[in-house]
Enzyme design. Structure first.
Site, PDB file in Angstrom:
ATOM      1  N   GLY A 193       0.851  -1.193   0.000  1.00  0.00           N
ATOM      2  CA  GLY A 193       0.000   0.000   0.000  1.00  0.00           C
ATOM      3  C   GLY A 193       0.879   1.231   0.000  1.00  0.00           C
ATOM      4  O   GLY A 193       2.067   1.150   0.310  1.00  0.00           O
ATOM      5  N   HIS A 241       7.909  -7.440  -4.009  1.00  0.00           N
ATOM      6  CA  HIS A 241       6.567  -7.789  -4.511  1.00  0.00           C
ATOM      7  C   HIS A 241       6.602  -9.108  -5.278  1.00  0.00           C
ATOM      8  O   HIS A 241       6.868  -9.109  -6.481  1.00  0.00           O
ATOM      9  CB  HIS A 241       6.045  -6.667  -5.410  1.00  0.00           C
ATOM     10  CG  HIS A 241       5.671  -5.450  -4.636  1.00  0.00           C
ATOM     11  ND1 HIS A 241       4.426  -5.262  -4.096  1.00  0.00           N
ATOM     12  CD2 HIS A 241       6.413  -4.387  -4.260  1.00  0.00           C
ATOM     13  CE1 HIS A 241       4.401  -4.125  -3.436  1.00  0.00           C
ATOM     14  NE2 HIS A 241       5.590  -3.573  -3.517  1.00  0.00           N
ATOM     15  N   GLU A 258       4.235 -10.763  -6.339  1.00  0.00           N
ATOM     16  CA  GLU A 258       3.108 -10.896  -7.275  1.00  0.00           C
ATOM     17  C   GLU A 258       3.397 -10.360  -8.671  1.00  0.00           C
ATOM     18  O   GLU A 258       2.692 -10.677  -9.615  1.00  0.00           O
ATOM     19  CB  GLU A 258       1.853 -10.218  -6.684  1.00  0.00           C
ATOM     20  CG  GLU A 258       1.859  -8.688  -6.645  1.00  0.00           C
ATOM     21  CD  GLU A 258       2.571  -8.092  -5.435  1.00  0.00           C
ATOM     22  OE1 GLU A 258       3.378  -8.805  -4.801  1.00  0.00           O
ATOM     23  OE2 GLU A 258       2.334  -6.908  -5.131  1.00  0.00           O
ATOM     24  N   ASP A 316     -15.831  -8.804 -22.699  1.00  0.00           N
ATOM     25  CA  ASP A 316     -16.320  -8.680 -21.324  1.00  0.00           C
ATOM     26  C   ASP A 316     -17.837  -8.775 -21.241  1.00  0.00           C
ATOM     27  O   ASP A 316     -18.383  -9.571 -20.471  1.00  0.00           O
ATOM     28  CB  ASP A 316     -15.859  -7.354 -20.702  1.00  0.00           C
ATOM     29  CG  ASP A 316     -14.362  -7.154 -20.845  1.00  0.00           C
ATOM     30  OD1 ASP A 316     -13.680  -8.142 -21.169  1.00  0.00           O
ATOM     31  OD2 ASP A 316     -13.892  -6.030 -20.655  1.00  0.00           O
ATOM     32  N   CYS A 346       5.458  -6.128   1.526  1.00  0.00           N
ATOM     33  CA  CYS A 346       5.830  -4.721   1.526  1.00  0.00           C
ATOM     34  C   CYS A 346       5.182  -3.987   2.698  1.00  0.00           C
ATOM     35  O   CYS A 346       5.515  -4.257   3.847  1.00  0.00           O
ATOM     36  CB  CYS A 346       5.492  -4.098   0.168  1.00  0.00           C
ATOM     37  SG  CYS A 346       6.295  -2.523  -0.069  1.00  0.00           S
ATOM     38  N   TYR A 347       4.217  -3.102   2.444  1.00  0.00           N
ATOM     39  CA  TYR A 347       3.551  -2.430   3.570  1.00  0.00           C
ATOM     40  C   TYR A 347       2.984  -3.458   4.551  1.00  0.00           C
ATOM     41  O   TYR A 347       3.026  -3.269   5.764  1.00  0.00           O
ATOM     42  CB  TYR A 347       2.417  -1.540   3.040  1.00  0.00           C
ATOM     43  CG  TYR A 347       1.685  -0.775   4.143  1.00  0.00           C
ATOM     44  CD1 TYR A 347       2.149   0.454   4.572  1.00  0.00           C
ATOM     45  CD2 TYR A 347       0.549  -1.316   4.751  1.00  0.00           C
ATOM     46  CE1 TYR A 347       1.496   1.142   5.596  1.00  0.00           C
ATOM     47  CE2 TYR A 347      -0.110  -0.626   5.765  1.00  0.00           C
ATOM     48  CZ  TYR A 347       0.362   0.600   6.179  1.00  0.00           C
ATOM     49  OH  TYR A 347      -0.279   1.268   7.187  1.00  0.00           O
ATOM     50  N   LYS A 390      -8.522  -9.700 -17.476  1.00  0.00           N
ATOM     51  CA  LYS A 390      -8.916 -10.002 -18.848  1.00  0.00           C
ATOM     52  C   LYS A 390      -8.621 -11.449 -19.254  1.00  0.00           C
ATOM     53  O   LYS A 390      -9.466 -12.121 -19.840  1.00  0.00           O
ATOM     54  CB  LYS A 390      -8.158  -9.066 -19.790  1.00  0.00           C
ATOM     55  CG  LYS A 390      -8.704  -9.047 -21.162  1.00  0.00           C
ATOM     56  CD  LYS A 390      -9.800  -8.025 -21.209  1.00  0.00           C
ATOM     57  CE  LYS A 390     -10.470  -7.939 -22.532  1.00  0.00           C
ATOM     58  NZ  LYS A 390     -11.500  -6.898 -22.492  1.00  0.00           N
TER      59      LYS A 390
END
Ligand code: XMP
Length: 517
Positions: free
Chosen positions: A59, A173, A175, A231, A86-87, A373
Site C-alpha cells: 500500500g 513484490h 506478485e 467482457d 511490503c507495507y 482479462k
C-alpha cells in the site's frame, strides 16, 4: 460470491494498485482467493469461507505516519498463517512490537535477494533470486520470535518469518512478473504453509457465479448492455446460464462501432446463443448529444449517460427490470475508483464504471468484477464463446467516440471505421493479431499538407497504436515491423480520403494510457 465449498486465502487490501494481482496469483495456484478491506474483523474474515491463510497487501501509506491503515489486531491471534507483502510486512512487524524506519534512500526496481536461511517460503527458489522492490520504509528491528531469512544490500530484513506462528513477510513484490520466482513463493505459502487444497478452477467459478447470480436475482429481470466485446459477451453468457430468459440483452448501435460489428453481434447472440436481444439504433441521438463536445471526460460522460437513457427506453419494452448487468473487470474498477475508499488514486473516469449516473434506478450486477482479462477469456472459452470473439482485442465502451479526438461527427467516424478496419486487416494478414494485446487507430483534429497525384491536399492526421500488456494496467508499444507499418500507411492514404498522414504511437503506459481519451 459464496466460496464456502473451497479453501481460500483472504487478501487484506491496504490500497495497493496490485492487491487484486495477489488474489489472482493465489487463484493461479488453484486456491480461491478474495480481497477484503484492510480492517476486516476476524469474524468477517472467517465468514468469507474456509479461510486457510491471510495475505497483507502492499500500500502507498507509511506505517510511521499516524492514521495509516492498520489491520485488526485480532488477525494475529486467529492461529492462521499470515504473509505480509511490503507495507503488509511493515505493518505486521510494527504491530507485533518490532520497528520500522524511514531511510533517506527509497528503493525502486530490480534487486537480487540473498537467501540466508532455509524457509518454507523459499523452497525451490534460487539463492539469489531476482525480485521487484518498491518501498520507502523498511523494517529496522524484528518482533520477538522472528528471524531474518533473506536480505539485500539496501534492506537487511528483506524476508523474515516467525516459523512457530507461521508469520511470513517480504519487502519485495512477489506478485509482479519482475519477481522471477515470486509465484513459487506465493505457491509455497498457499500450498505448503497454509496447506490449502488446490481445488478451484474456472469450472468452479462458473458454478459458484451461477449460484450466486440466481440467489441475488431471484425471479427478477436483468438488462445487459451487450457491446460485442469479450467482457460484456462473457457476462451475458454467464448470466444467461444462471437465469435464462430473465436476461434481456440490449445492443446499442451508438454510431461509434467498428465496421460490421452490429451484424455479427446480432447473428451470434440472437441466433446462435438464442439470447433475448433487443437492437437499439441510437446513432442519431448519440451524434446529436456529442455535437460540439471535445473534452474527453465530457464525451465519456455524455456517452455513458446516453447509454443508460437508451437502456431506460429499451427497458420499457421488456417488462419489469431490476438489474443492469455489466462486464466490468477489475482493472476497470481500480482505475476508476478505489475499491474501499482507500488510497488508490483515480486515473480517469473510466469504462462502464465512470459513465453511470449516481441515481441509476437499477441495481448493478457485475459478475466479472474480480477478474482480469485473461481470466475472462478463459471463462469465455469454457462458456462456449467462439475463439474469434474470445481472442478479440479489447474495445472501449464508448467505442470510436474516444478515438475520434476532438469533435465526433459521422464523417470522421466513417473515416476512422475504415482506418481501423485496414489496420486490423493488415495486422491479421501479417499473423500478428494474437501477439498484440490491442491495436487501435485514432483520428486527430490536426490537419497537414500532403500531395496526391499532382494535387495538394490538406487533411487530418491519424495515429496507429499497438500495445502488448498482461492486464491493461501497464503496456508497452508493440514493435510493429516496418513493412506492416508501410502497408498500413499506404493503404490508409489511398483508401480513406479524409487523411493524408499516418503516425505510429510509441508511448508506453505509463506515462500514456492505452486509449488517447
Ligand atoms: P486505458 O486507456 O485506460 O485503457 O489505458 C485500459 C484498457 O481499458 C480499455 N478501455 C475501456 N473499456 N470501457 C471499456 O469497457 C471504457 O470506457 C474503456 N476505456 C478504456 C482500453 O481500450 C484498454 O484496453
Amino acid at each position: 460470491m459464496s466460496i464456502v465449498n473451497h479453501d481460500c486465502i483472504v487478501v487484506l487490501d491496504f490500497g495497493a494498485q496490485y492487491s487484486q494481482l495477489i488474489a489472482r496469483r493465489v487463484r493461479e495456484t488453484g486456491v480461491y482467493s478474495l480481497i477484503l478491506p484492510f480492517n476486516a474483523s476476524p469474524q468477517e474474515i472467517l465468514s468469507a469461507g474456509r479461510v486457510k491463510g491471510i495475505i497483507l497487501s502492499g500500500g502507498p501509506a507509511s506505517v510511521t505516519h499516524e492514521g495509516s491503515p492498520r489491520p485488526d489486531k485480532g488477525i494475529f491471534e486467529m492461529g492462521l498463517p499470515v504473509f505480509g507483502i511490503c507495507y503488509g510486512l511493515q505493518v505486521m512487524c510494527q504491530m507485533l512490537a518490532g520497528s520500522v524506519e524511514c531511510p533517506d534512500h527509497k528503493e525502486y526496481g530490480i534487486a537480487n535477494i540473498d537467501i540466508i536461511s532455509s524457509s518454507a517460503l523459499f523452497e525451490g527458489v534460487s539463492r539469489n533470486s531476482q525480485v521487484w522492490m518498491s518501498h520507502g520504509d523498511r523494517v529496522s528491528a524484528l518482533p520477538e520470535g522472528f528471524v531474518q531469512t533473506a536480505s539485500t544490500p539496501n534492506c537487511p530484513y528483506t524476508a523474515v518469518e516467525d516459523r512457530k506462528r507461521r508469520f511470513y513477510g517480504v519487502q519485495f513484490h512477489p506478485e509482479v512478473v519482475h519477481s522471477l520466482e515470486g509465484q513459487k513463493m506465493i505457491r509455497n505459502f498457499v500450498l505448503n504453509v497454509c496447506q490449502a487444497a488446490a481445488d478451484w478452477n474456472m469450472g468452479s467459478f462458473i458454478n459458484e457465479a451461477v449460484e450466486s447470480i440466481r440467489a441475488e436475482v431471484g425471479d427478477r429481470n436483468v438488462l445487459c448492455g451487450l457491446s460485442g466485446g469479450v467482457d460484456s459477451s462473457v457476462a451475458a453468457l454467464l448470466i444467461h446460464k444462471a437465469i435464462g430468459d430473465q436476461l434481456v440483452c440490449v445492443f446499442v448501435n451508438n454510431g461509434m462501432l467498428r465496421k460490421g460489428e452490429a451484424d455479427s453481434v446480432l447473428e451470434l447472440f440472437g441466433k446462435h446463443f438464442n439470447i433475448r436481444l433487443q437492437y437499439a439504433d441510437a446513432e442519431n441521438a448519440f451524434l446529436e448529444a456529442l455535437k460540439g463536445k471535445t473534452d474527453p471526460e465530457d464525451k465519456r460522460k455524455t456517452i455513458g449517460k446516453l447509454f443508460v437513457d437508451t437502456f431506460y427506453n429499451e427497458a420499457r419494452k421488456c417488462g419489469d427490470i431490476s438489474y443492469l448487468a455489466q462486464g466490468t473487470l477489475y482493472p476497470d474498477i481500480v482505475e476508476s475508483r478505489s475499491p474501499f475508499g482507500g488510497p488508490t488514486s483515480t486515473i480517469k473516469s473510466h469504462h462502464n464504471v465512470g459513465g453511470l449516473p449516481s441515481d441509476l434506478k437499477w441495481k448493478l450486477l457485475e459478475p466479472l468484477k474480480d477478474l482480469f482479462k485473461d481470466e475472462v477469456r478463459q471463462l469465455g472459452r469454457e462458456l462456449g464463446l467462439p475463439d474469434e470473439l474470445v481472442n478479440r482485442h479489447p474495445f472501449p465502451g464508448p467505442g470510436l467516440g474516444v478515438r475520434c479526438i476532438g469533435e465526433v461527427t459521422k464523417e470522421r467516424l466513417d473515416a476512422l471505421r475504415e482506418i481501423d478496419a485496414i489496420f486490423i486487416d493488415e495486422i491479421r494478414k501479417a499473423g500478428l493479431y494474437g501477439e498484440i494485446w490491442q491495436a487501435l487507430a485514432d483520428l486527430l483534429p490536426v490537419k497537414s499538407v500532403g500531395v496526391q497525384g499532382d494535387e495538394r491536399t490538406y487533411r487530418e492526421v491519424c495515429t496507429l497504436r499497438a500495445v502488448t500488456s498482461a492486464d491493461a494496467m501497464t503496456a508497452d508499444w508493440y514493435r510493429l515491423p516496418y513493412d506492416v507499418m508501410q502497408r498500413c500507411a499506404s493503404r490508409i492514404c489511398n483508401e480513406v480520403s479524409a487523411v493524408n498522414r499516418v503516425l505510429y504511437d510509441i508511448t508506453s503506459k505509463p506515462p500514456a494510457t492505452i486509449e488517447w481519451e
